[in-house]
Design an enzyme around this catalytic site. Sequence first.
Site, short mmCIF file in Angstrom:
data_model
loop_
_atom_site.label_atom_id
_atom_site.label_comp_id
_atom_site.label_asym_id
_atom_site.label_seq_id
_atom_site.Cartn_x
_atom_site.Cartn_y
_atom_site.Cartn_z
N PRO A 512 0.83 -1.22 0.00
CA PRO A 512 0.00 0.00 0.00
C PRO A 512 0.86 1.26 0.00
CG PRO A 512 0.01 -1.02 2.18
CD PRO A 512 0.71 -1.98 1.26
N CYS A 513 0.44 2.24 -0.79
CA CYS A 513 1.15 3.52 -0.86
C CYS A 513 0.14 4.63 -0.61
CB CYS A 513 1.82 3.68 -2.22
SG CYS A 513 3.07 2.45 -2.58
N GLN A 514 -0.38 4.68 0.60
CA GLN A 514 -1.45 5.62 0.92
C GLN A 514 -0.96 7.07 0.92
OE1 GLN A 514 -2.51 3.81 4.62
NE2 GLN A 514 -4.03 2.46 3.70
N GLY A 515 0.36 7.25 0.97
CA GLY A 515 0.89 8.60 0.98
C GLY A 515 0.73 9.34 -0.34
N ILE A 516 0.40 8.62 -1.42
CA ILE A 516 0.21 9.29 -2.71
C ILE A 516 -1.27 9.41 -3.06
CG2 ILE A 516 2.42 8.44 -3.57
CD1 ILE A 516 0.90 6.41 -5.26
#
EC number: 2.1.1.37
Length: 907
Positions: A512-516
């Site tokens: 998961p790359c929730q920062g983008i």
Amino acid sequence: MAPSSPSSAAAPTRTSTRKRAASASASAKATDEPSTKRTRRPKAETKPRKKKDEVKEEEKPPMEDDACGEEPDAEEMALGEEAEAEEAEAEQKQLDAPAPGVARKRVAQPSRVRHGSDGDHDPEFVGDPFPAKEARDKWPQRYQRNAATRRPDEEEDIKARCHYSSAKVDGTLYCLHDDVYVKAEEDKADYIGRITEFFEGTDHCHYFTCRWFFRAEDTVISSIMMENADDEKHDLKRVFLSEEKNDNVLDCIISKVKIVYIDPNMESEAKARRLADCDLYYDMSYTVAYSTFANIPLENGASGSDTASDISSDDVDSSKGKVVSDSEASSVGKATLLDLYSGCGGMSTGLCLGAALAGLNLETRWAVDFNSFACESLKYNHPRTEVRNEKADEFLALLKGWHSLCDEYVKKDIDFSSAGASENEEDDDEPLEKDEFVVEKLAGICYGGSGREDGLYFKVQWKGYGREEDTWEPIENLRDCPLKIKEFVQEGYRRKILPLPGDVDVICGGPPCQGISGFNRFRNRKEPLKDEKNKQMVTFMDIVAYLKPKYVLMENVVDILKFADGYLGRYALSRLVAMKYQARLGMMVAGCYGLPQFRMRVFLWGALPTMVLPKYPLPTHNVVVRGGAPNAFSQSIVAYDETQKPTLKNALLLGDAISDLPEVNNHQPNEVMEYGSSPKTEFQRYIRLSRKEMLDSSFEGKDGPDLGKLLDHQPLKLNKDDHERVQQIPVKKGANFRDLKGVRVGANNIVEWDPDVPRVYLSSGKPLVPDYAMSFIKGRSLKPFGRLWWDETVPTVVTRAEPHNQIILHPNQARVLTVRENARLQGFPDYYKMFGPIKEKYIQVGNAVAVPVARALGYSLGLAYQRESEGSSPLFVLPDSFTEVGRQAAPARASSVGIPVGEVVEQ
């Protein structure tokens, strides 16, 4: 199922086979302390009492109410609005921007005088030209008229009068196939190329042609990764040979450079000797299309001594030109899979189904996810998989600790059948003192988690006590019972409860790359990896680096190629290439493989140099196009070239997928029910197949439970107000809140209140048309309380089922789509059962990789693993039988095409 938290301090805790407990004062800690302290027990046989507010180990957290909230979350609506507006703006910019052509090297104006030369030396060809016939045979395009069918992005060939084999520049003799530095633009590093032609043009100018080498920073990896990478560093002497060529005037040559080919499988000592005697080396090729780093075919690399390596000819499969070790040769036909960030298992399920069609028995041996409900779903559907409910970084720490334990307690010549039978630490018949407890066995292992300090913990079963009294104990407290540890480690090693380096053949996962995400207002655009919400990308690659699998398949959202100039996508590629993996990046659309949703995702292949790099399967179905790809990666979309006219199946629509499912009410409490009718479409017949018919070996060739039943056909229960609103949405295509009383559409398609209609209210006193619906996307949105229709598709299956800002209403029923209907849009077989509250089931389905996409990739993996994937093309055509209901495609083989532009362990 194992507990998700340690026992409280109030419950007695035992820490060794025969270890005295600490004094009573030592245990007087708060009840939320980890269970590393010991309390005094009055009698060994007395069962401890739990405090009323104490959580039992086997208890699960309370089920969340499976109903839609009374009102939508205001911040979530605002973030959704911002994300949608930003996405629309980005798509418009994409449409306005010119599509990039094939990347071409350029050179600066040639310089007639070189620094350090003895004077002016006009470049000249040396010797006689090639005979005319030989030149025309070798370079026919130089002597033909320009083809009328030349692509717009192709350079026009310079026509030749004659060709030569050598030339002299500044007094230095250059021959064909010499490697040279070529003058670049000002402030840029000189280009590197291999001379493939010397010729005099029809304009009487002297030219040479170079086949370019790329430094890592010249590729899609870019200089940003070279400067900012804190992980594996790229070797500055390493370059990549490409197929790209350019013609330049002879005077652009600067000097020779010694570049040697290093076989990726060369022994380290031999490699060191060759590297000591060169300026640069290459071991892979680079192609802009699909950002491909791959082994160099023997016929396409260097020649003569340049390709020599120190590998025994006995180790080479001459028919394929690949190195095959004994272990690999014996394991062909069977492979192990680790699914990271597994969710409920959509990606690994599809990969295994597809691999089976190619004749490869791919088994998901291990899976890791932080969501306990997703782990429960995966474990039910894959009972032989060791499913771990923990964070990925804790899993990595556990792997390292497990490796150390195996080194300490496992010997190569161990006899597992008699392990521990001859050893006794002490006499179990000796009477226990009142503060002593006996370790009966160790039942699990973990690293930290649930508020515990970092370190290894064992799950302890205590003699004379039930499983509800099991506790997690730090390894330091169990050093007095090494036999129990030894027994556990030896048995775990035999069963492979955790993988060691070399045990895993394939790692898949979607970190998961929730920062983008557009739902994150504080995105770090300059250094995305500094954002903790993006660190799982690093952890994923760290696990790959540690376990060294043969294959890697990473899935992610397209935003990793859009956000911050594709920083995260470039990072993932950079890590694989720096680890000496072959790599290939492509974007695939779920609808192209037989689903009624668009859903474009990024898939990144990695393969060890000893293996065949998998290709991407070309689409089998037409699709309703929605959105696009970032321009910088436009050559990575898995699709047919616009000049090709393939025969594809019709686009799948919503009715094709769900029209056979029975009608249900807004509230449907039954997890299992009857279908009530026969399938109506090919898709419905396929999705209803049993495990055995789908070649799903999770139940060892059996069909498993609930055969022929309809599972999870349950909608999220709308609250009373929303249900009243939905009941008034017309049953017609395109219906939404705009069709409700009191709303009219004004200029620029913006909604407004109708002044001639009094505002309508619900039985609760709340307005029929909520204010948030009128103001969403500044009144331009068609999504609030939108109704889907039978002949439509959805953009993508999401994790939420609330109708407040998305189109998710059933075509002709007053409810949202059910969990099973969403699961069908994702391609999950009907036998695949979900666990947890209904809201959690939606999350599991929405977060999953579309099963048909994973299945197609699994078929590609199966071919590559068994070295049956031919050619260097990144794409291949799936066999016709791949999409036919009930047909086993294992005997069929694909054809290549050219390049287009155990136990759920919770912590």
